[in-house]
Design an enzyme around this catalytic site. Structure first.
Site, PDB file in Angstrom:
ATOM      1  N   ARG A   1       3.291 -19.794   3.221  1.00 61.22           N
ATOM      2  CA  ARG A   1       2.955 -19.851   4.751  1.00 61.22           C
ATOM      3  C   ARG A   1       2.721 -21.471   5.319  1.00 61.22           C
ATOM      4  NH1 ARG A   1       2.540 -14.837   6.072  1.00 61.22           N
ATOM      5  NH2 ARG A   1       1.608 -13.268   4.549  1.00 61.22           N
TER       6      ARG A   1
ATOM      7  N   ARG B   1      -7.049 -17.591  -8.422  1.00 64.05           N
ATOM      8  CA  ARG B   1      -7.679 -16.831  -7.130  1.00 64.05           C
ATOM      9  C   ARG B   1      -8.967 -16.384  -7.770  1.00 64.05           C
ATOM     10  NH1 ARG B   1      -3.520 -15.711  -3.677  1.00 64.05           N
ATOM     11  NH2 ARG B   1      -4.995 -14.626  -2.417  1.00 64.05           N
TER      12      ARG B   1
ATOM     13  N   ARG C   1       0.954  -1.274   0.020  1.00 61.29           N
ATOM     14  CA  ARG C   1      -0.018  -0.004  -0.142  1.00 61.29           C
ATOM     15  C   ARG C   1       0.796   1.261   0.116  1.00 61.29           C
ATOM     16  NH1 ARG C   1      -2.651  -4.231   1.869  1.00 61.29           N
ATOM     17  NH2 ARG C   1      -4.566  -4.409   2.239  1.00 61.29           N
TER      18      ARG C   1
ATOM     19  N   SER D   1     -13.056  -8.340   4.256  1.00 69.07           N
ATOM     20  CA  SER D   1     -11.689  -8.606   3.381  1.00 69.07           C
ATOM     21  C   SER D   1     -10.920  -7.144   3.266  1.00 69.07           C
ATOM     22  CB  SER D   1     -12.261  -9.074   1.966  1.00 69.07           C
ATOM     23  OG  SER D   1     -11.106  -8.851   1.021  1.00 69.07           O
TER      24      SER D   1
ATOM     25  N   GLY E   1      -2.068 -12.003  -4.571  1.00 71.19           N
ATOM     26  CA  GLY E   1      -3.412 -11.556  -4.722  1.00 71.19           C
ATOM     27  C   GLY E   1      -3.640 -10.231  -4.192  1.00 71.19           C
TER      28      GLY E   1
ATOM     29  N   ARG F   1      -5.515 -23.969   1.817  1.00 69.54           N
ATOM     30  CA  ARG F   1      -4.772 -24.158   3.073  1.00 69.54           C
ATOM     31  C   ARG F   1      -5.372 -25.138   4.044  1.00 69.54           C
ATOM     32  NH1 ARG F   1      -2.508 -17.663   3.744  1.00 69.54           N
ATOM     33  NH2 ARG F   1      -0.920 -18.181   2.226  1.00 69.54           N
TER      34      ARG F   1
ATOM     35  N   GLN G   1      -8.485  -6.660   1.219  1.00 70.16           N
ATOM     36  CA  GLN G   1      -8.214  -6.643  -0.051  1.00 70.16           C
ATOM     37  C   GLN G   1      -9.265  -5.827  -0.913  1.00 70.16           C
ATOM     38  OE1 GLN G   1      -6.645 -10.132  -1.710  1.00 70.16           O
ATOM     39  NE2 GLN G   1      -4.915 -10.384  -0.262  1.00 70.16           N
TER      40      GLN G   1
ATOM     41  N   LYS H   1      -6.644 -19.339  -0.831  1.00 68.68           N
ATOM     42  CA  LYS H   1      -5.416 -18.826  -0.723  1.00 68.68           C
ATOM     43  C   LYS H   1      -4.548 -19.228  -1.933  1.00 68.68           C
ATOM     44  CE  LYS H   1      -6.041 -15.841   2.537  1.00 68.68           C
ATOM     45  NZ  LYS H   1      -5.895 -14.371   2.483  1.00 68.68           N
TER      46      LYS H   1
ATOM     47  N   ASP I   1      -4.072 -14.644   7.828  1.00 70.73           N
ATOM     48  CA  ASP I   1      -2.888 -15.203   7.376  1.00 70.73           C
ATOM     49  C   ASP I   1      -2.078 -15.998   8.392  1.00 70.73           C
ATOM     50  OD1 ASP I   1      -3.134 -13.848   4.909  1.00 70.73           O
ATOM     51  OD2 ASP I   1      -2.208 -12.162   5.368  1.00 70.73           O
TER      52      ASP I   1
END
Length: 438
Positions: free
Chosen positions: A387, A123, A26, A167, A95, A346, A169, A342, A315
């Site tokens: 991750r 995605r 950002r 969200s 993403g 996951r 995002q 993701k 996350d």
């Protein structure tokens, strides 16, 4: 490349994790469309963030990358200074990059194609395509996944939009589009999500209105350059927080970690499980709170994870499930269907890996149930998810034998020096090349 982790005798020392990935994305984006020069200190030089830098450079932003010092010097082009890129913008595995750029580009006077690697091209993007379309954007895609062709429309119209799920995002995508829209754009979310975009807009002197559940921006304003220092990424710190918590004899300190309240789910949940975590030396810079985190070994108990902590931990769940795997009793995690879309699924990846290491783990449509036990050695697959790879490296600190993790190359997207820092505090991780990621 793969990882092999052998059991640790305990973690110790003090380390500083790299800059926050979300804030890095950002910060450089807003600096690029601000007026004047911004220096960004502590920028995460991971592949995902560098994909964002490259995309902005291709649209005419002047960004000097001083990689060995984690510094960017950005000469902003102003709100209307971006230019059509010569080719499709490659967002790699990110993403966040593709969704933030979609919001930025929806209001430009030129067309753009956004694409990425094979994982990113699976995605879901309908969650941004639908509200951007309501604002007047036109976006073509096949199956609502990348590549996205964005037909820029400098006459977007502000909307009031209720997010169907929390969200950051999607919220950030719409706020960026709102900077270029006529009238006011207001986003209401069902639960708090990370608010770095809002804090950075304020840092760059853009007026916004915010209450408990909604955030509004009006189009037509300007961003003013303002230097920024990015704190350490709590998502990266989480691997060491869990490793020290579960490994007997451990005591470590993590310096200058971002402790934004919308990111503290992993600490909140570990404390509910019995972790010994102390947060000290609070400071605030660039609208973001920062602190040192001290962690000591503790015995954990399983819990039912409260729904209000899910958006604050999204996350960190892979490594939190490692903590659950060695806790006494059962841990139940629900309302996390988002984890299935993701970089990989996951939920499936963690259940598969934990079962291979001897843990009773059950996959649910929207979550997982884990019965704490003893981690055995073995081989697991990260499915090219950074991750997942680092979470199972943490598992190896307490397992009864070596843990081998396949396909770990994507760790470079978020934590390029993970192995170096892990070994510095005593985690015994090494990278191994060869067939199947070994």
């Amino acid at each position: 490349m793969g990882y092999q982790t052998i059991p640790s005798q305990g973690l110790s020392g003090e380390i500083c994790v790299p800059g926050d990935k979300s804030i890095s994305h950002r910060a450089v984006l807003l600096a690029a469309i601000a007026e004047g020069q911004t220096q960004v200190d502590g920028f995460l030089m991971g592949a995902d963030n560098l994909a964002m830098v490259s995309a902005l450079q291709q649209m005419g932003a002047s960004i000097q990358v001083i990689e060995d010092e984690n510094i960017l010097v950005v000469e902003g082009v102003g709100m209307t200074g971006l230019q059509a890129p010569p080719e499709a913008l490659d967002c790699g595995n990110s993403g966040t990059a593709i969704r933030l750029l979609s919001g930025l580009l929806a209001g430009q006077p030129f067309n753009t194609v956004l694409t990425g690697d094979s994982s990113l091209q699976r995605r879901p993007m309908k969650r941004i395509i639908d509200p951007l379309t309501l604002m007047g954007a036109k976006i073509d895609s096949t199956g609502n996944v990348p590549p996205l062709k964005i037909y820029g429309n400098p006459r977007l119209t502000g909307i009031h939009y209720q997010l169907p799920m929390a969200s950051a995002q999607v919220k950030s995508c719409l706020l960026l589009a709102g900077l270029y829209a006529r009238g006011k754009t207001c986003i209401t979310e069902p639960a708090p999500s990370r608010d770095h975009t809002e804090r950075l807009l304020k840092h760059f002197h853009y007026t916004l209105q915010k209450d408990k559940q909604s955030i509004c921006v009006s189009g037509g304003g300007k961003l003013k350059a303002n230097d920024i220092s990015i704190p350490g990424d709590i998502s990266s710190a989480a691997f060491f927080i869990v490793a020290a918590t579960i490994t007997p004899g451990s005591a470590i300190r993590l310096c200058r970690v971002g402790v934004n309240p919308t990111r503290l789910g992993v600490i909140n949940l570990l404390k509910m499980m019995g972790a010994d975590i102390e947060v000290t030396h609070y400071t605030e810079k660039n609208e973001e709170p920062t602190a040192d985190i001290t962690v000591r070994h503790a015995r954990l108990k399983g819990i039912d994870i409260p729904p209000d902590q899910v958006p604050l931990t999204i996350d960190e769940f892979p490594v939190l499930l490692i903590a659950a795997a060695v806790a006494q009793g059962k841990t139940v995690l629900r309302d996390v269907a988002e984890l299935r879309v993701k970089e990989t699924d996951r939920i499936a990846a963690m259940v598969d890996g934990l079962q291979k290491l001897g843990i009773a783990a059950e996959s649910l449509p929207d979550g997982v149930i884990i019965q704490g036990g003893t981690l055995e050695g073995g081989e697991v697959n990260s499915y090219d998810d950074h991750r997942i790879a680092m979470a199972f490296a943490v598992a190896g600190t307490l397992a009864k034998g070596p843990v081998r993790i396949r396909n770990c190359d994507n760790v470079k997207t978020s934590f390029p020096n993970f192995v170096e820092l892990a070994n510095e505090v005593g985690m015994n991780v090494k990278g191994v090349r060869g067939r199947g990621g070994f």
